[in-house]
Motif scaffolding. Structure first.
Motif, PDB file in Angstrom:
ATOM      1  N   THR A  16       0.833  -1.205   0.000  1.00 18.11           N
ATOM      2  CA  THR A  16       0.000   0.000   0.000  1.00 18.11           C
ATOM      3  C   THR A  16       0.872   1.262   0.000  1.00 18.11           C
ATOM      4  O   THR A  16       0.352   2.371   0.101  1.00 18.11           O
ATOM      5  N   LYS A  18       4.410   3.684  -1.453  1.00 16.89           N
ATOM      6  CA  LYS A  18       4.736   4.399  -2.703  1.00 16.89           C
ATOM      7  C   LYS A  18       5.176   3.444  -3.814  1.00 16.89           C
ATOM      8  O   LYS A  18       4.712   3.544  -4.938  1.00 16.89           O
ATOM      9  N   THR A  19       6.106   2.547  -3.499  1.00 19.18           N
ATOM     10  CA  THR A  19       6.548   1.622  -4.547  1.00 19.18           C
ATOM     11  C   THR A  19       5.640   0.396  -4.618  1.00 19.18           C
ATOM     12  O   THR A  19       5.296  -0.064  -5.703  1.00 19.18           O
ATOM     13  N   SER A  38       0.827  -6.120   4.242  1.00 13.50           N
ATOM     14  CA  SER A  38       0.890  -4.943   5.119  1.00 13.50           C
ATOM     15  C   SER A  38      -0.042  -5.219   6.291  1.00 13.50           C
ATOM     16  O   SER A  38      -0.718  -6.251   6.319  1.00 13.50           O
ATOM     17  N   ARG A  39      -0.088  -4.298   7.220  1.00 12.86           N
ATOM     18  CA  ARG A  39      -0.914  -4.546   8.416  1.00 12.86           C
ATOM     19  C   ARG A  39      -2.383  -4.646   8.066  1.00 12.86           C
ATOM     20  O   ARG A  39      -3.160  -5.218   8.799  1.00 12.86           O
ATOM     21  N   TRP A  47       5.740  -6.203  10.278  1.00  5.26           N
ATOM     22  CA  TRP A  47       7.181  -6.357  10.532  1.00  5.26           C
ATOM     23  C   TRP A  47       7.456  -6.519  12.022  1.00  5.26           C
ATOM     24  O   TRP A  47       8.462  -7.108  12.408  1.00  5.26           O
ATOM     25  N   SER A  66       9.519  -4.456   0.626  1.00  5.45           N
ATOM     26  CA  SER A  66       9.794  -3.071   0.982  1.00  5.45           C
ATOM     27  C   SER A  66       9.699  -3.012   2.501  1.00  5.45           C
ATOM     28  O   SER A  66       8.639  -3.222   3.066  1.00  5.45           O
ATOM     29  N   PHE A  67      10.837  -2.784   3.142  1.00  2.00           N
ATOM     30  CA  PHE A  67      10.897  -2.827   4.612  1.00  2.00           C
ATOM     31  C   PHE A  67      10.354  -1.530   5.196  1.00  2.00           C
ATOM     32  O   PHE A  67      10.510  -0.454   4.606  1.00  2.00           O
ATOM     33  N   PHE A 128      13.472   8.987  -3.636  1.00  2.00           N
ATOM     34  CA  PHE A 128      12.323   8.903  -4.539  1.00  2.00           C
ATOM     35  C   PHE A 128      11.798  10.305  -4.870  1.00  2.00           C
ATOM     36  O   PHE A 128      11.627  11.150  -3.970  1.00  2.00           O
ATOM     37  N   ASN A 131       8.738  11.388  -2.830  1.00  2.00           N
ATOM     38  CA  ASN A 131       8.798  11.949  -1.470  1.00  2.00           C
ATOM     39  C   ASN A 131       8.169  13.348  -1.453  1.00  2.00           C
ATOM     40  O   ASN A 131       7.685  13.808  -0.425  1.00  2.00           O
TER      41      ASN A 131
END
Ligand SMILES: NC(=O)c1ccc[n+]([C@@H]2O[C@H](COP(=O)([O-])OP(=O)(O)OC[C@H]3O[C@@H](n4cnc5c(N)ncnc54)[C@H](OP(=O)(O)O)[C@@H]3O)[C@@H](O)[C@H]2O)c1
Length: 285
Positions: A16, A18-19, A38-39, A47, A66-67, A128, A131
């Motif tokens: 969900t 940006k990348t 994701s959550r 994570w 994506s961390f 990025f 941003n």
């Protein structure tokens, strides 16, 4: 373990963000089943809760990683090592990691992935462009002034659309296994150059101000920015933006056989999509 087939989904961790949302959209457009990691995904992936990782990976043929919050934070390498080992145990061998340039912890995390035995690809990215339109700096652009603790250091901002194209190529095509793609835009810009380009594209009257790190940190504390985030931005601005990344790389060309998108194209398209439209207008970022 069942062999993975092309009908098995690809897990997009950070799907969900940006990348990740661009990766997920490209996969879905090609008819590839996608599971968002994701959550808010089903099942959720957190994570901070490793017990959620195996259920999210189960039955997937590949994963984009994506961390969160940033591969530069302490603990990121250990998390990537554990995630890779959980993925391999689940039968998910193809792993594509989003990384950052010139960051010690990120490079340690890359080494953990490489040592894991996975079929890995790394997309190691510059700052990025998004941003300014979708994250940290968006509110400041909307307020008309971006005050940052950087001077005339130059950065080859990368468009998240190029990152997603490279990640999708690595997830779906052969020939990217064992490749580390350093992804940058085609041009070095100062932050003042970037803000000026956004001003021209959006028609907004924008100012860039270079401030001291102490003043910047104090203003973040005043705005009640969480402490970990203040520390992360302090690290990024004082150590990573010291000129070490002020050079171009050829990762987009190597991964995709074409040139990266220029910052002016990003600014034009983001403005046209309403990224910096006034609050009462419809915003499609
Ligand atoms: N920004 C840059 O200029 C830059 C440059 C180079 C590398 N990077 C790397 O890019 C990565 C961030 O990628 P991004 O910018 O595409 O993402 P992002 O826009 O920052 O989005 C964050 C994603 O992480 C998810 N998330 C937040 N907390 C989570 C948690 N506890 N567990 C699981 N997921 C969580 C969010 O989804 P939910 O809220 O739904 O959970 C969302 O999908 C970082 O690792 C950073 O090192 C960034």
């Amino acid at each position: 373990m069942l062999p993975m087939t092309s009908t098995d989904p690809i897990l997009v961790i950070g799907g969900t963000g940006k990348t990740g949302r661009r990766v997920a959209a490209r996969l879905a457009a090609r008819g590839v089943p996608v599971r968002i990691g994701s959550r808010t995904g089903t099942p959720p992936f957190d994570w901070e809760d490793p017990t959620t990782w195996a259920p999210a990976l189960r039955g997937t043929r590949a994963a984009y990683i994506s961390f969160f919050p940033d591969l530069a934070v302490p603990g990121a390498p250990a998390a990537i090592a554990e995630l890779a080992s959980t993925a391999l145990a689940a039968g998910t061998r193809r792993l594509v990691l989003l990384s950052g340039r010139g960051e010690e912890e990120a490079e340690r995390a890359e080494q953990e992935l490489i040592a894991s035995g996975a079929d890995w690809t790394i997309v190691r990215c510059s700052w990025f462009s998004q941003n300014f339109s979708e994250d940290h700096f968006h509110d400041h652009v909307m307020a008309g002034e971006l005050a940052l603790p950087v001077g005339d250091v130059r950065e080859p901002f990368i468009d998240a659309d190029d990152i997603a194209d490279a990640a999708v190529a690595a997830l779906l095509e052969h020939g990217h296994e064992g490749e580390l793609y350093e992804l940058t835009g085609p041009r070095l810009l100062t932050f003042a150059d970037a803000v000026a380009a956004i001003g021209r594209a959006s028609g907004r009257d924008l100012t860039f101000v270079s401030v001291s790190m102490d003043d910047y940190a104090a203003s973040m504390v005043e705005q009640q920015v969480p402490d970990e985030y203040v520390q992360l931005l302090t690290y990024l601005f004082t150590e990573v933006l010291d000129g070490r990344n002020a050079h171009l790389a050829d990762g987009v060309r190597r991964a995709l056989g074409r040139e990266p998108r220029d910052f002016t194209e990003f600014a034009r398209d983001a403005a046209a999509a309403g990224a910096w439209a006034s609050d009462d207008a419809e915003v499609v970022r």
